[in-house]
Design a protein around this motif. Structure first.
Motif: not given
Length: 65
Positions: A3, A6-7
């Motif tokens: 995550k 992705e950020v």
């Protein structure tokens, strides 16, 4: 961990897109003061500066999408 990766990619893509759009908008649309008159002012269509502005503005828009 995935995550955060992705950020990070999203933020990198957004920042680079806005920087390209800003540079192209300055050349093409005289945003942020444009190009000063002593350096030629608004570029003529077909000049290298105009082509660079088109590539930066529309390329940055595509990166944003």
């Amino acid at each position: 961990m995935n995550k955060a990766k992705e950020v990070a990619w999203l933020l990198l893509r957004l920042a680079s897109a806005f920087m390209f759009i800003q540079g192209g908008g300055m050349k093409l649309f005289d945003w942020f003061g444009g190009i000063p008159a002593e350096y030629g002012g608004h570029p003529a269509m077909g000049s290298m500066t105009w082509v660079a502005g088109v590539l930066e503005f529309y390329g940055g828009s595509l990166i944003l999408i």
